[in-house]
Design a protein around this motif. Structure first.
Motif, PDB file in Angstrom:
ATOM      1  N   ASP A 125       0.695  -1.143   0.045  1.00 54.81           N
ATOM      2  CA  ASP A 125       0.186  -0.042  -0.046  1.00 54.81           C
ATOM      3  C   ASP A 125       0.963   1.144  -0.027  1.00 54.81           C
ATOM      4  N   VAL A 126       0.188   2.558  -0.292  1.00 58.44           N
ATOM      5  CA  VAL A 126       1.219   3.519  -0.508  1.00 58.44           C
ATOM      6  C   VAL A 126       1.726   4.114   0.650  1.00 58.44           C
ATOM      7  N   THR A 127       0.919   3.909   1.688  1.00 52.07           N
ATOM      8  CA  THR A 127       1.664   4.235   3.141  1.00 52.07           C
ATOM      9  C   THR A 127       2.670   3.497   3.565  1.00 52.07           C
TER      10      THR A 127
ATOM     11  N   VAL B 114     -11.469   3.099  -1.549  1.00 54.06           N
ATOM     12  CA  VAL B 114     -10.028   3.128  -1.386  1.00 54.06           C
ATOM     13  C   VAL B 114      -9.596   3.022   0.088  1.00 54.06           C
ATOM     14  N   GLY B 115      -8.359   2.346   0.280  1.00 52.67           N
ATOM     15  CA  GLY B 115      -7.736   2.444   1.757  1.00 52.67           C
ATOM     16  C   GLY B 115      -6.700   1.272   1.549  1.00 52.67           C
ATOM     17  N   GLU B 116      -6.006   1.121   2.722  1.00 51.27           N
ATOM     18  CA  GLU B 116      -5.025  -0.082   2.837  1.00 51.27           C
ATOM     19  C   GLU B 116      -5.413  -1.322   2.787  1.00 51.27           C
ATOM     20  N   SER B 117      -4.583  -2.462   2.389  1.00 51.63           N
ATOM     21  CA  SER B 117      -4.943  -3.771   2.643  1.00 51.63           C
ATOM     22  C   SER B 117      -5.634  -4.259   3.877  1.00 51.63           C
ATOM     23  N   GLY B 118      -6.513  -5.122   3.865  1.00 50.44           N
ATOM     24  CA  GLY B 118      -7.035  -5.278   5.144  1.00 50.44           C
ATOM     25  C   GLY B 118      -8.348  -4.392   5.564  1.00 50.44           C
ATOM     26  N   CYS B 119      -8.366  -3.242   4.687  1.00 51.62           N
ATOM     27  CA  CYS B 119      -9.501  -2.485   5.388  1.00 51.62           C
ATOM     28  C   CYS B 119     -11.068  -2.727   5.025  1.00 51.62           C
TER      29      CYS B 119
ATOM     30  N   SER C 297     -22.198   1.328 -14.698  1.00 48.79           N
ATOM     31  CA  SER C 297     -21.869   1.747 -13.169  1.00 48.79           C
ATOM     32  C   SER C 297     -20.544   0.954 -12.465  1.00 48.79           C
ATOM     33  N   TYR C 298     -19.454   1.371 -12.094  1.00 53.28           N
ATOM     34  CA  TYR C 298     -18.637   0.608 -11.315  1.00 53.28           C
ATOM     35  C   TYR C 298     -18.416   0.952 -10.069  1.00 53.28           C
ATOM     36  N   LEU C 299     -18.193  -0.061  -9.362  1.00 47.96           N
ATOM     37  CA  LEU C 299     -17.574   0.021  -7.834  1.00 47.96           C
ATOM     38  C   LEU C 299     -16.167  -0.200  -7.968  1.00 47.96           C
ATOM     39  N   PHE C 300     -15.259   0.842  -8.003  1.00 48.73           N
ATOM     40  CA  PHE C 300     -14.026   0.438  -8.345  1.00 48.73           C
ATOM     41  C   PHE C 300     -12.996   0.443  -6.916  1.00 48.73           C
ATOM     42  N   ILE C 301     -12.561  -0.787  -6.850  1.00 46.20           N
ATOM     43  CA  ILE C 301     -11.929  -0.928  -5.597  1.00 46.20           C
ATOM     44  C   ILE C 301     -10.407  -0.747  -5.994  1.00 46.20           C
ATOM     45  N   SER C 302      -9.629   0.051  -5.091  1.00 44.45           N
ATOM     46  CA  SER C 302      -8.156   0.166  -5.635  1.00 44.45           C
ATOM     47  C   SER C 302      -7.621   0.687  -4.431  1.00 44.45           C
ATOM     48  N   HIS C 303      -6.214   0.624  -4.161  1.00 37.93           N
ATOM     49  CA  HIS C 303      -5.406   1.272  -3.203  1.00 37.93           C
ATOM     50  C   HIS C 303      -4.661   2.415  -3.718  1.00 37.93           C
ATOM     51  N   ASP C 304      -4.703   2.405  -5.458  1.00 39.55           N
ATOM     52  CA  ASP C 304      -3.834   3.516  -6.069  1.00 39.55           C
ATOM     53  C   ASP C 304      -4.905   4.838  -6.216  1.00 39.55           C
ATOM     54  N   MET C 305      -4.417   5.652  -5.446  1.00 45.49           N
ATOM     55  CA  MET C 305      -5.174   6.961  -5.269  1.00 45.49           C
ATOM     56  C   MET C 305      -5.135   7.781  -6.605  1.00 45.49           C
ATOM     57  N   ALA C 306      -4.099   7.899  -7.204  1.00 44.33           N
ATOM     58  CA  ALA C 306      -3.704   8.604  -8.625  1.00 44.33           C
ATOM     59  C   ALA C 306      -4.665   8.091  -9.589  1.00 44.33           C
ATOM     60  N   VAL C 307      -4.811   6.795  -9.656  1.00 46.67           N
ATOM     61  CA  VAL C 307      -5.788   6.131 -10.615  1.00 46.67           C
ATOM     62  C   VAL C 307      -7.312   6.490 -10.205  1.00 46.67           C
TER      63      VAL C 307
END
Length: 608
Positions: free
Chosen positions: A187-189, A343-348, A503-513
């Motif tokens: 994750d980014v953090t 968005v969020g870290e792994s395990g969120c 419609s999309y539910l877009f799950i990601s930890h890549d905030m820039a995308v």
């Protein structure tokens, strides 16, 4: 002038195949000075990792051939015996791999694995090795190091495991550290913490670092010099700042153009395509804002109080003692033609939310309504019919395609299952779907292993579109892709949304995308949404401390801004495991602007 720690000259690597030898690295030349970081960048298949394995002499000598010169402090590694090379590995040169779980022994405690390096290379007895292990773990900022060294790898997060690998790599104070995609899976953090840690330790020891990555944001953050690889060739190399400011080669310009840049969407109200540069000609296509895709005001998907918990741990009588609170009281809407990003870290709890909505995982409680139909009350036959309206795209396309089936059959399968087409009509529909996602219809006869990662993800998108769904849950659908392929797939998803009203539910930890593809964003932490609102509000005025922390951790693809980010606090995501009967505290919310809601931060955030 200081002599280089590593000097590589005319390095060539070839592999033996059924048709003879195939050269995959063609005459590479570069040096690394003490305390310097050189980045090898390029997309999958460019030869980056093969180069690092050749330097370490880790390629199978029966199936590979290495020529040229690889000198470590003047000593030619290619001429050494395997015994001499074993003494150098882990001592004078160390390596950190992308996935620490495959590099750590799952049956040995962390402390024993690090101590083994010390007893092997530094001749310490067990007592001294264990004491030094504690010091090393504390040096890489492992909290409660004495307790952690008694744990097994699976008991720690990905970020902690990567720190264990760094401690092991630094045990013998190597002169050269090779880091092969060490933060790609993080994750980014956590990535920001690992990069800062490597920089600090490098400065202390004056190590030379060979940093291998395809993430140009990371390159801007860590590299003094950069070497860009394409199909085994070095197409451009020089000072990192110069390459970012004035790239000379079309391929380098294409890599830089495709990098998601946080803040690039400021002032735009709708999602926009990525700008792309043709890697062969250098011709550029601008990033264009899409027309309004929202259709109507009534929600297509309504989620209320969604809660998902997994049983974990039983007593002697088989009674559940604890539960993982994966999703806790989550509520949101998605309109037709809208993209909500989680968005969020792994395990969120992001992926568990997506799987719960589609009932791939059975929720604990709550309500999920699609087009007015309550999904959580449907029996199996009715749920199967409703799944015509909702599909999922997974992170790893290779794992979700049957390697024994041709891709045309994989795309056709949902249509056959739901009785939507057969015979020549089915064949024509498969051809149309392949063309729709930018692939040739004659590719239907190929198998998944004959395609690149980006092409396989396009095939998965074609398969999802076959039954004309209204909602697509994209679970980290572009996270594993190279930067240019990622941009192409995101552009494809945006084009399809504009054309079909998806419609999309877009799950990601890549905030820039996420900033580029979404209309609205929900930020998750420990199973709960802590902030939700329009994309421009979340990125322009984040209100929750966790959202602010996520945004601060994103690498900025500009070497001139290196070191301007505040140092991130090293901490792990808290455990979502609670005893049976535990009830989370009631949460307070406030609306900071129209549609922008934030959970009132608890004491743990106010003290941070």
């Amino acid at each position: 002038m200081t002599d280089p720690v590593l000097s590589v000259a005319d390095l060539r690597v070839a592999f033996r195949g059924r048709r003879g030898w195939t050269e995959v690295v063609h005459g590479l030349d570069f040096d690394i000075a003490p305390g310097e970081t050189v980045a090898l960048v390029g997309e999958s298949g460019s030869g980056k990792s093969v180069t690092s394995l050749a330097v370490m002499r880790l390629l199978d000598p029966a199936a590979s051939r290495i020529t040229g010169s690889v000198r470590l402090e003047g000593r030619d590694l290619l001429s050494l015996s395997e015994g001499a090379m074993r003494r150098i590995r882990g001592d004078r040169v160390a390596m950190i791999f992308q996935e620490p779980m495959t590099s750590l022994n799952p049956s040995m405690k962390i402390g024993e694995q690090i101590a083994e390096v010390l007893t092997t290379h530094r001749g310490m007895d067990r007592q001294k090795a264990m004491a030094e292990t504690v010091r090393l773990l504390e040096r890489v900022r492992i909290p409660a190091a004495k307790r952690r060294m008694l744990e097994y790898p699976h008991q720690s997060s990905g970020g902690m495991r990567q720190r264990f690998m760094i401690a092991m790599a630094l045990a013998c104070r190597p002169r050269l550290l090779i880091a092969d995609e060490p933060t790609t899976a993080l994750d980014v953090t956590v990535q920001a913490q690992i990069l800062e840690l490597i920089r600090e330790l490098q400065a202390e020891e004056q190590m030379a670092v060979l940093f291998i990555t395809h993430d140009m944001g990371v390159v801007a953050e860590v590299a003094d010099r950069t070497l860009v690889m394409l199909r085994g060739d070095a197409v451009e190399q020089g000072l990192t700042a110069a390459i970012f400011a004035h790239p000379q080669q079309p391929y380098t310009r294409a890599l830089l153009a495709a990098v998601p840049r946080l803040g690039s969407m400021a002032g735009t109200g709708r999602p926009a395509r990525f700008p792309l540069v043709d890697a062969a000609t250098g011709a550029a296509s601008p990033g264009t804002e899409l027309p309004d895709t929202l259709r109507g005001t009534a929600p297509l998907l309504e989620v209320r109080g969604l809660t998902t918990r997994y049983d974990a741990g039983t007593d002697l009588l088989g009674r559940t003692q604890a539960r993982v609170h994966a999703v806790e009281n989550v509520s949101f809407d998605i309109r037709q033609g809208e993209t909500l990003a989680l968005v969020g870290e792994s395990g969120c709890g992001k992926s568990s939310t997506g799987r719960s909505i589609l009932r791939l995982t059975q929720p604990f409680s709550g309500s999920v309504r699609l087009d007015g139909t309550e999904l959580l009350e449907l029996g199996r036959p009715a749920l199967r019919r409703m799944r015509r309206q909702m599909q999922m795209i997974f992170q790893d396309p290779f794992a979700s395609l049957d390697p024994r089936r041709r891709v045309g059959d994989a795309i056709a399968e949902p249509m056959v299952t739901h009785g939507l087409a057969r015979g020549s009509e089915l064949k024509d529909r498969v051809a149309d779907l392949l063309a729709q996602v930018g692939l040739s219809p004659d590719m239907a006869r190929r198998f998944p292993n004959e395609f690149s990662g980006g092409q396989r993800q396009r095939i998965c998108i074609a398969r999802a579109l076959g039954i004309a769904p209204k909602l697509i849950v994209a679970d980290e659908a572009v996270s594993a892709l190279d930067v240019t392929v990622k941009a192409q797939v995101v552009n494809l998803m945006l084009d399809l949304q504009a054309e079909l009203g998806l419609s999309y539910l877009f799950i990601s930890h890549d905030m820039a995308v996420v900033e580029r593809i979404s209309h609205r964003v929900g930020v998750m932490y420990l199973g709960e949404i802590v902030e939700i609102g329009p994309r421009e509000a979340i990125f322009g005025a984040p209100a929750h401390p966790y959202t602010q922390r996520l945004l601060q951790a994103i690498p900025v693809p500009d070497p001139a801004l290196r070191g301007n980010r505040p140092a991130g606090e090293l901490r792990e995501l808290k455990s979502p495991l609670h005893p049976v009967g535990y009830q989370p505290p009631a949460r307070e919310w406030r609306e900071v602007s129209p549609g922008h809601q934030v959970q009132v931060a608890g004491p743990e955030w106010q003290a941070a």
